[in-house]
Design a protein around this motif. Structure first.
Motif, PDB file in Angstrom:
ATOM      1  N   LEU A 165      30.496  48.147  32.043  1.00  0.00           N
ATOM      2  CA  LEU A 165      31.413  47.012  32.062  1.00  0.00           C
ATOM      3  C   LEU A 165      31.830  46.686  33.498  1.00  0.00           C
ATOM      4  CD1 LEU A 165      33.754  47.905  29.057  1.00  0.00           C
ATOM      5  CD2 LEU A 165      31.971  46.147  29.119  1.00  0.00           C
ATOM      6  N   PRO A 166      31.852  45.415  33.840  1.00  0.00           N
ATOM      7  CA  PRO A 166      32.252  45.037  35.205  1.00  0.00           C
ATOM      8  C   PRO A 166      33.755  45.231  35.399  1.00  0.00           C
ATOM      9  CG  PRO A 166      31.987  43.081  33.860  1.00  0.00           C
ATOM     10  CD  PRO A 166      31.535  44.234  33.013  1.00  0.00           C
ATOM     11  N   LYS A 167      34.146  45.357  36.631  1.00  0.00           N
ATOM     12  CA  LYS A 167      35.569  45.399  36.936  1.00  0.00           C
ATOM     13  C   LYS A 167      36.135  43.993  36.746  1.00  0.00           C
ATOM     14  CE  LYS A 167      38.880  46.607  40.562  1.00  0.00           C
ATOM     15  NZ  LYS A 167      39.069  47.019  41.979  1.00  0.00           N
ATOM     16  N   GLY A 168      37.303  43.907  36.146  1.00  0.00           N
ATOM     17  CA  GLY A 168      37.890  42.596  35.902  1.00  0.00           C
ATOM     18  C   GLY A 168      37.443  42.032  34.576  1.00  0.00           C
ATOM     19  N   CYS A 169      37.226  40.738  34.509  1.00  0.00           N
ATOM     20  CA  CYS A 169      36.827  40.061  33.271  1.00  0.00           C
ATOM     21  C   CYS A 169      35.434  40.509  32.853  1.00  0.00           C
ATOM     22  CB  CYS A 169      36.845  38.549  33.486  1.00  0.00           C
ATOM     23  SG  CYS A 169      36.282  37.606  32.056  1.00  0.00           S
ATOM     24  N   PHE A 170      35.299  40.939  31.597  1.00  0.00           N
ATOM     25  CA  PHE A 170      34.015  41.436  31.101  1.00  0.00           C
ATOM     26  C   PHE A 170      32.967  40.327  31.051  1.00  0.00           C
ATOM     27  CE2 PHE A 170      36.293  44.910  28.404  1.00  0.00           C
ATOM     28  CZ  PHE A 170      36.615  45.581  29.567  1.00  0.00           C
ATOM     29  N   SER A 172      30.453  30.596  34.723  1.00  0.00           N
ATOM     30  CA  SER A 172      30.361  29.632  35.830  1.00  0.00           C
ATOM     31  C   SER A 172      31.715  29.388  36.492  1.00  0.00           C
ATOM     32  CB  SER A 172      29.797  28.301  35.312  1.00  0.00           C
ATOM     33  OG  SER A 172      30.649  27.751  34.316  1.00  0.00           O
ATOM     34  N   LEU A 173      32.797  29.835  35.845  1.00  0.00           N
ATOM     35  CA  LEU A 173      34.141  29.623  36.392  1.00  0.00           C
ATOM     36  C   LEU A 173      34.638  30.805  37.217  1.00  0.00           C
ATOM     37  CD1 LEU A 173      35.892  28.131  33.205  1.00  0.00           C
ATOM     38  CD2 LEU A 173      34.823  26.877  35.096  1.00  0.00           C
ATOM     39  N   LYS A 174      33.848  31.854  37.341  1.00  0.00           N
ATOM     40  CA  LYS A 174      34.306  33.099  37.971  1.00  0.00           C
ATOM     41  C   LYS A 174      34.742  32.898  39.417  1.00  0.00           C
ATOM     42  CE  LYS A 174      31.575  36.312  39.524  1.00  0.00           C
ATOM     43  NZ  LYS A 174      30.616  37.422  39.680  1.00  0.00           N
ATOM     44  N   THR A 175      35.895  33.511  39.732  1.00  0.00           N
ATOM     45  CA  THR A 175      36.403  33.534  41.098  1.00  0.00           C
ATOM     46  C   THR A 175      36.707  34.987  41.464  1.00  0.00           C
ATOM     47  OG1 THR A 175      38.705  33.305  40.354  1.00  0.00           O
ATOM     48  CG2 THR A 175      37.471  31.261  40.791  1.00  0.00           C
ATOM     49  N   GLU A 176      37.126  35.214  42.698  1.00  0.00           N
ATOM     50  CA  GLU A 176      37.463  36.576  43.122  1.00  0.00           C
ATOM     51  C   GLU A 176      38.602  37.153  42.275  1.00  0.00           C
ATOM     52  OE1 GLU A 176      38.281  36.994  47.245  1.00  0.00           O
ATOM     53  OE2 GLU A 176      36.361  36.145  47.903  1.00  0.00           O
ATOM     54  N   MET A 177      39.508  36.315  41.864  1.00  0.00           N
ATOM     55  CA  MET A 177      40.630  36.776  41.044  1.00  0.00           C
ATOM     56  C   MET A 177      40.142  37.340  39.702  1.00  0.00           C
ATOM     57  SD  MET A 177      44.090  34.684  40.009  1.00  0.00           S
ATOM     58  CE  MET A 177      44.339  34.285  41.763  1.00  0.00           C
ATOM     59  N   CYS A 178      39.049  36.793  39.190  1.00  0.00           N
ATOM     60  CA  CYS A 178      38.499  37.259  37.909  1.00  0.00           C
ATOM     61  C   CYS A 178      37.994  38.692  38.006  1.00  0.00           C
ATOM     62  CB  CYS A 178      37.358  36.347  37.469  1.00  0.00           C
ATOM     63  SG  CYS A 178      37.826  34.629  37.197  1.00  0.00           S
ATOM     64  N   GLU A 179      37.655  39.129  39.207  1.00  0.00           N
ATOM     65  CA  GLU A 179      37.089  40.465  39.400  1.00  0.00           C
ATOM     66  C   GLU A 179      38.145  41.543  39.617  1.00  0.00           C
ATOM     67  OE1 GLU A 179      34.564  39.796  42.738  1.00  0.00           O
ATOM     68  OE2 GLU A 179      32.902  39.024  41.519  1.00  0.00           O
ATOM     69  N   HIS A 210      41.490  30.896  33.682  1.00  0.00           N
ATOM     70  CA  HIS A 210      41.173  29.496  33.966  1.00  0.00           C
ATOM     71  C   HIS A 210      41.431  28.569  32.773  1.00  0.00           C
ATOM     72  CE1 HIS A 210      39.385  30.692  37.748  1.00  0.00           C
ATOM     73  NE2 HIS A 210      38.597  31.557  37.121  1.00  0.00           N
ATOM     74  N   ALA A 211      41.695  29.139  31.606  1.00  0.00           N
ATOM     75  CA  ALA A 211      41.866  28.322  30.394  1.00  0.00           C
ATOM     76  C   ALA A 211      43.131  27.470  30.490  1.00  0.00           C
ATOM     77  CB  ALA A 211      41.938  29.216  29.171  1.00  0.00           C
TER      78      ALA A 211
END
Length: 309
Positions: free
Chosen positions: A271-276, A282-289, A307-308
């Protein structure tokens, strides 16, 4: 008050690594769910997203090597193991995923009888009423599972599940292996039950089937809840949906353009760090991680995405 509430449910499996060192592998992370009386809530997601594990946690039938955290409430009261043992098969019942749950060496009528509570009186009479309700002839009572069609076996399993008149029914993948007519028939059974006041949790990977009978859809991804939404939001181009994965599921249906989503759901140990969902979004930013977003209320639903809107 919801009939059932699952709050921040996490599940880990105990495993042994090199040198017999014990460790826990988390496969469910912060799942949330609620269902009200007479409501059909469908849980959708790909294989490995945690759907069936949640069902087993609700029934208290997880394997011994599982570690469960979080809170389960039934009619507003904490659902302990002791309480579950009293309710399981009575007020809370499971429609299992496979018709192989039927004992191949026991007549179908006898199997359903074992689910009828003593206080209901004549068990044979109750079974006959149940079979009549679901279009099964009296002769089916004397048949063995191998003599039944897939649709007949599914109806027998549903009969056993509702023999105790449960308030909450958990249907785990109730339609695989059925033809189109069989799927319609099975879905019709569950809708009738909800109209009679039963609460239904339908676990499925078939979004189209879920939309036919559900009041709300709960979307799972990589072992967590990413969205809870009313069925009416699954319309148009998915513009009313909140999470990008929910929109991708909707737009992947043939009637909505059959648009594929690049990548695949990550394994539980990758699993990635942050949002799975981040690596595919396509909306991913540094904050998502930075961390897994909290599930928050939004437009008569809930979403796990910063982002929702």
């Amino acid at each position: 008050m919801p009939v059932l509430q699952a709050k921040d449910i996490s599940i880990s499996f105990c495993q042994y690594t090199k040198g017999l060192e014990q460790s826990y592998q988390k496969v469910i992370t912060s799942l949330h769910l609620d269902v009200h009386a007479g409501e059909v809530v469908a849980i959708v997601g790909s294989s490995g997203s945690g759907k069936s594990l949640l069902a087993h946690s609700i029934l208290g039938i997880l394997p011994d090597n599982c570690q469960l955290s979080g809170e389960l409430y039934y009619k507003g009261a904490p659902l302990s193991e002791v309480e579950l043992s009293k309710l399981r098969g009575k007020e809370i019942s499971l429609v299992p995923q496979s018709i192989n749950y039927l004992d191949p060496l026991m007549k179908v009528g006898k199997q359903v009888e074992t689910s009828v509570p003593k206080e209901k009186g004549n068990k044979k009479s109750v079974v006959r009423q149940l079979f009549s309700k679901f279009g099964l002839a009296p002769k089916v009572e004397e048949m063995y599972p191998f003599q039944l069609s897939g649709g007949m076996a599914r109806r027998a399993i549903v009969s056993a599940a509702i023999a105790g008149n449960p308030k909450l029914l958990v249907a785990d993948e109730p339609t695989p292996g059925l033809d189109e007519e069989g799927v319609k028939e099975a879905l019709s059974f569950f809708k009738k039950l909800s109209n009679q006041g039963h609460s239904i949790i339908m676990i499925t990977h078939d979004l189209e089937a879920a939309l036919q009978i559900a009041d709300r859809i709960v979307v799972f991804y990589a072992g967590t809840t990413v969205e809870m939404a009313p069925v009416r939001d699954f319309a148009g181009a998915g513009e009313n949906l909140r999470h990008p994965y929910s929109k991708a599921l909707w737009n992947a249906l043939p009637q909505n353009g059959f648009q594929p989503l690049a990548g695949s759901q990550p394994l539980h140990d990758q699993l990635p760090k942050g949002c799975f969902f981040g690596p595919r979004c396509s909306l991913k930013t540094e904050m998502c991680e930075q961390h897994l977003p909290e599930l928050r209320g939004l437009r008569d639903g809930s979403v796990r995405c910063i982002h929702a809107t």
